[in-house]
Design a protein around this motif. Sequence first.
Motif, PDB file in Angstrom:
ATOM      1  N   ILE A  24     -79.440  32.022  28.955  1.00  0.00           N
ATOM      2  CA  ILE A  24     -79.044  31.366  30.202  1.00  0.00           C
ATOM      3  C   ILE A  24     -80.009  30.237  30.553  1.00  0.00           C
ATOM      4  O   ILE A  24     -79.593  29.141  30.905  1.00  0.00           O
ATOM      5  CB  ILE A  24     -78.961  32.403  31.351  1.00  0.00           C
ATOM      6  CG1 ILE A  24     -77.778  33.346  31.099  1.00  0.00           C
ATOM      7  CG2 ILE A  24     -78.846  31.717  32.709  1.00  0.00           C
ATOM      8  CD1 ILE A  24     -77.775  34.583  31.983  1.00  0.00           C
ATOM      9  N   ILE A  67     -74.873  24.896  23.695  1.00  0.00           N
ATOM     10  CA  ILE A  67     -74.242  25.578  24.821  1.00  0.00           C
ATOM     11  C   ILE A  67     -74.851  25.173  26.162  1.00  0.00           C
ATOM     12  O   ILE A  67     -76.025  24.865  26.271  1.00  0.00           O
ATOM     13  CB  ILE A  67     -74.310  27.112  24.668  1.00  0.00           C
ATOM     14  CG1 ILE A  67     -75.761  27.603  24.598  1.00  0.00           C
ATOM     15  CG2 ILE A  67     -73.518  27.582  23.466  1.00  0.00           C
ATOM     16  CD1 ILE A  67     -75.917  29.110  24.633  1.00  0.00           C
ATOM     17  N   GLU A  68     -73.985  25.181  27.181  1.00  0.00           N
ATOM     18  CA  GLU A  68     -74.381  24.936  28.576  1.00  0.00           C
ATOM     19  C   GLU A  68     -73.653  25.945  29.451  1.00  0.00           C
ATOM     20  O   GLU A  68     -72.639  26.519  29.037  1.00  0.00           O
ATOM     21  CB  GLU A  68     -73.985  23.519  29.020  1.00  0.00           C
ATOM     22  CG  GLU A  68     -74.734  22.405  28.355  1.00  0.00           C
ATOM     23  CD  GLU A  68     -76.197  22.340  28.738  1.00  0.00           C
ATOM     24  OE1 GLU A  68     -76.577  22.850  29.801  1.00  0.00           O
ATOM     25  OE2 GLU A  68     -76.966  21.786  27.938  1.00  0.00           O
ATOM     26  N   ASP A  69     -74.142  26.112  30.662  1.00  0.00           N
ATOM     27  CA  ASP A  69     -73.479  26.954  31.657  1.00  0.00           C
ATOM     28  C   ASP A  69     -73.190  28.350  31.125  1.00  0.00           C
ATOM     29  O   ASP A  69     -72.125  28.922  31.355  1.00  0.00           O
ATOM     30  CB  ASP A  69     -72.178  26.298  32.143  1.00  0.00           C
ATOM     31  CG  ASP A  69     -72.395  24.885  32.662  1.00  0.00           C
ATOM     32  OD1 ASP A  69     -73.467  24.646  33.252  1.00  0.00           O
ATOM     33  OD2 ASP A  69     -71.520  24.032  32.465  1.00  0.00           O
ATOM     34  N   TYR A  70     -74.158  28.920  30.416  1.00  0.00           N
ATOM     35  CA  TYR A  70     -73.991  30.213  29.776  1.00  0.00           C
ATOM     36  C   TYR A  70     -74.130  31.339  30.794  1.00  0.00           C
ATOM     37  O   TYR A  70     -75.022  31.327  31.634  1.00  0.00           O
ATOM     38  CB  TYR A  70     -75.054  30.374  28.683  1.00  0.00           C
ATOM     39  CG  TYR A  70     -74.941  31.637  27.878  1.00  0.00           C
ATOM     40  CD1 TYR A  70     -74.128  31.701  26.757  1.00  0.00           C
ATOM     41  CD2 TYR A  70     -75.646  32.767  28.243  1.00  0.00           C
ATOM     42  CE1 TYR A  70     -74.029  32.863  26.012  1.00  0.00           C
ATOM     43  CE2 TYR A  70     -75.551  33.944  27.502  1.00  0.00           C
ATOM     44  CZ  TYR A  70     -74.744  33.976  26.394  1.00  0.00           C
ATOM     45  OH  TYR A  70     -74.636  35.127  25.664  1.00  0.00           O
ATOM     46  N   CYS A  72     -73.519  35.846  30.968  1.00  0.00           N
ATOM     47  CA  CYS A  72     -73.252  37.049  30.181  1.00  0.00           C
ATOM     48  C   CYS A  72     -73.094  38.245  31.110  1.00  0.00           C
ATOM     49  O   CYS A  72     -73.872  38.414  32.056  1.00  0.00           O
ATOM     50  CB  CYS A  72     -74.403  37.298  29.206  1.00  0.00           C
ATOM     51  SG  CYS A  72     -74.188  38.758  28.168  1.00  0.00           S
ATOM     52  N   HIS A  91     -69.404  33.495  29.083  1.00  0.00           N
ATOM     53  CA  HIS A  91     -68.734  32.256  29.467  1.00  0.00           C
ATOM     54  C   HIS A  91     -69.732  31.136  29.208  1.00  0.00           C
ATOM     55  O   HIS A  91     -70.906  31.256  29.535  1.00  0.00           O
ATOM     56  CB  HIS A  91     -68.348  32.280  30.946  1.00  0.00           C
ATOM     57  CG  HIS A  91     -67.756  30.992  31.406  1.00  0.00           C
ATOM     58  ND1 HIS A  91     -66.428  30.686  31.231  1.00  0.00           N
ATOM     59  CD2 HIS A  91     -68.317  29.926  32.005  1.00  0.00           C
ATOM     60  CE1 HIS A  91     -66.193  29.484  31.712  1.00  0.00           C
ATOM     61  NE2 HIS A  91     -67.324  28.989  32.193  1.00  0.00           N
ATOM     62  N   TYR A  92     -69.270  30.054  28.582  1.00  0.00           N
ATOM     63  CA  TYR A  92     -70.153  28.917  28.334  1.00  0.00           C
ATOM     64  C   TYR A  92     -69.322  27.670  28.064  1.00  0.00           C
ATOM     65  O   TYR A  92     -68.121  27.729  27.850  1.00  0.00           O
ATOM     66  CB  TYR A  92     -71.095  29.183  27.155  1.00  0.00           C
ATOM     67  CG  TYR A  92     -70.377  29.342  25.826  1.00  0.00           C
ATOM     68  CD1 TYR A  92     -70.206  28.265  24.969  1.00  0.00           C
ATOM     69  CD2 TYR A  92     -69.864  30.565  25.441  1.00  0.00           C
ATOM     70  CE1 TYR A  92     -69.540  28.407  23.768  1.00  0.00           C
ATOM     71  CE2 TYR A  92     -69.199  30.724  24.246  1.00  0.00           C
ATOM     72  CZ  TYR A  92     -69.033  29.640  23.414  1.00  0.00           C
ATOM     73  OH  TYR A  92     -68.368  29.775  22.230  1.00  0.00           O
ATOM     74  N   ARG A  93     -70.018  26.549  28.109  1.00  0.00           N
ATOM     75  CA  ARG A  93     -69.403  25.262  27.773  1.00  0.00           C
ATOM     76  C   ARG A  93     -70.040  24.774  26.485  1.00  0.00           C
ATOM     77  O   ARG A  93     -71.253  24.789  26.323  1.00  0.00           O
ATOM     78  CB  ARG A  93     -69.625  24.249  28.890  1.00  0.00           C
ATOM     79  CG  ARG A  93     -68.986  22.883  28.608  1.00  0.00           C
ATOM     80  CD  ARG A  93     -69.029  21.970  29.821  1.00  0.00           C
ATOM     81  NE  ARG A  93     -70.312  21.932  30.485  1.00  0.00           N
ATOM     82  CZ  ARG A  93     -71.314  21.126  30.146  1.00  0.00           C
ATOM     83  NH1 ARG A  93     -71.208  20.306  29.122  1.00  0.00           N
ATOM     84  NH2 ARG A  93     -72.443  21.142  30.830  1.00  0.00           N
ATOM     85  N   ASP A  94     -69.193  24.344  25.558  1.00  0.00           N
ATOM     86  CA  ASP A  94     -69.647  23.807  24.277  1.00  0.00           C
ATOM     87  C   ASP A  94     -69.903  22.314  24.450  1.00  0.00           C
ATOM     88  O   ASP A  94     -68.992  21.560  24.812  1.00  0.00           O
ATOM     89  CB  ASP A  94     -68.575  24.055  23.211  1.00  0.00           C
ATOM     90  CG  ASP A  94     -69.024  23.652  21.825  1.00  0.00           C
ATOM     91  OD1 ASP A  94     -69.491  22.502  21.661  1.00  0.00           O
ATOM     92  OD2 ASP A  94     -68.883  24.475  20.907  1.00  0.00           O
ATOM     93  N   THR A 100     -64.768  24.824  27.752  1.00  0.00           N
ATOM     94  CA  THR A 100     -65.380  26.078  28.177  1.00  0.00           C
ATOM     95  C   THR A 100     -64.721  27.227  27.427  1.00  0.00           C
ATOM     96  O   THR A 100     -63.551  27.141  27.039  1.00  0.00           O
ATOM     97  CB  THR A 100     -65.249  26.293  29.694  1.00  0.00           C
ATOM     98  OG1 THR A 100     -63.866  26.301  30.045  1.00  0.00           O
ATOM     99  CG2 THR A 100     -65.979  25.217  30.468  1.00  0.00           C
TER     100      THR A 100
END
Length: 129
Positions: A24, A67-70, A72, A91-94, A100
């Motif tokens: 994160i 990854i961003e905005d991870y 868990c 959940h994450y953004r590539d 996402t």
Amino acid sequence: MSLRMSYMSSKLIELFDGFAQSLIIKDVEKLIGLFSEDAVYDIPQFKLLYSGKDKIRAFMESEFSRIEDYGCKKLFVCEEGDNLAVEWSVHYRDNKSGKTHDDRGVTLIRARNGLIQNLVEYLDTSRVI
């Protein structure tokens, strides 16, 4: 054999939580500090095997750049002795695609002397990145 299911804090769960938290906040030093010197990180579906802290560090640095905005969430936790199994959703953004993703998987941890000796991840392969 004694099997204990736990949603409460334990040293093994703290290892997993530290691993997830380091993703994160993208803190590779914190992450690497959770592993023993001769640790192994294995993702069998993709035939990825990283042995030792240096190879794990290189892999995780490449992941951190992707990854961003991870986030868990633990869905199920089971531990026995020095072994932990965690089913999770993330959940994450590539960064490469900008898309996402919501994925699920299972992480198995075998610990030794309070550190991760072996980490195996089984990922939902219904969506291949």
